[in-house]
Scaffold this motif. Structure first.
Motif, short mmCIF file in Angstrom:
data_model
loop_
_atom_site.label_atom_id
_atom_site.label_comp_id
_atom_site.label_asym_id
_atom_site.label_seq_id
_atom_site.Cartn_x
_atom_site.Cartn_y
_atom_site.Cartn_z
N ASP A 1 0.83 -1.24 -0.03
CA ASP A 1 0.07 -0.05 0.11
C ASP A 1 0.62 1.21 0.07
O ASP A 1 0.21 2.18 -0.16
N HIS A 2 2.11 1.01 0.09
CA HIS A 2 3.07 2.25 0.25
C HIS A 2 4.02 2.46 -0.69
O HIS A 2 4.97 3.55 -0.92
N ARG A 3 4.02 1.39 -1.76
CA ARG A 3 5.18 1.54 -2.85
C ARG A 3 5.01 2.96 -3.42
O ARG A 3 6.02 3.34 -3.82
N PRO A 4 3.81 3.45 -4.20
CA PRO A 4 3.65 4.57 -5.01
C PRO A 4 4.41 5.59 -4.24
O PRO A 4 5.12 6.62 -4.71
N LYS A 5 4.01 5.75 -2.82
CA LYS A 5 4.53 6.94 -2.04
C LYS A 5 6.08 6.93 -1.91
O LYS A 5 6.63 7.83 -2.11
N ALA A 6 6.63 5.54 -1.55
CA ALA A 6 8.06 5.29 -1.64
C ALA A 6 8.65 5.97 -3.06
O ALA A 6 9.75 6.46 -2.84
N HIS A 7 8.21 5.50 -4.01
CA HIS A 7 8.69 6.10 -5.49
C HIS A 7 8.77 7.66 -5.46
O HIS A 7 9.72 8.50 -5.72
#
Length: 141
Positions: A90-96
């Motif tokens: 759920d947080h990969r896009p935010k990490a990018h």
């Protein structure tokens, strides 16, 4: 033209300060998340951490979050926070986004806030395990 060889990460070990309430809270939060890349959470400076990573600077892992990839990649400071989020579904896009120049100030502010909290609560100083938190030195200016 040069090529960059990318080594896929299939498992990460997060070394966290088991004497710090904030670090333990974040450890528990990470364990509750759906992981795209499995996370092993190991107390920093522990016998287990020393056994797994005998050549690592374990004193530094008590001052700065450290994440180790299964192929030997080592992430510290802001990169370690971002790679933890990258491992979560759920947080990969935010990490990018946090890894971009636009997002990096948010990582820095978060790290500063965590360092202030640890300083205020004396985290990391418990049980004689480590000196008082000094995370600020690992935050880029």
């Amino acid at each position: 033209m040069s090529t960059v060889t990318r080594i896929p990460v299939t498992r990460l070990t997060v070394l966290y300060d088991a004497q710090c309430a904030l670090c333990v809270h974040l450890r528990n939060w990470l364990l509750r998340q759906r992981q795209l890349v499995p996370l092993d959470l190991v107390p920093a400076g522990s016998d287990e951490a020393r056994r797994r990573y005998p050549r690592l600077d374990h004193a530094r892992t008590m001052r700065e979050i450290t994440v180790i990839g299964d192929k030997g990649q080592i992430y510290g400071g802001p990169a370690a926070w971002v790679v933890c989020l990258w491992a979560l579904a759920d947080h990969r896009p935010k990490a990018h986004w946090l890894a971009t120049p636009a997002g990096s100030p948010f990582v820095r502010v978060t790290m500063l806030a965590a360092a202030k909290y640890r300083e205020a609560t004396g985290a990391g100083a418990g049980a004689g395990v480590a000196p008082p938190c000094d995370d600020r030195c690992s935050v880029p200016g």
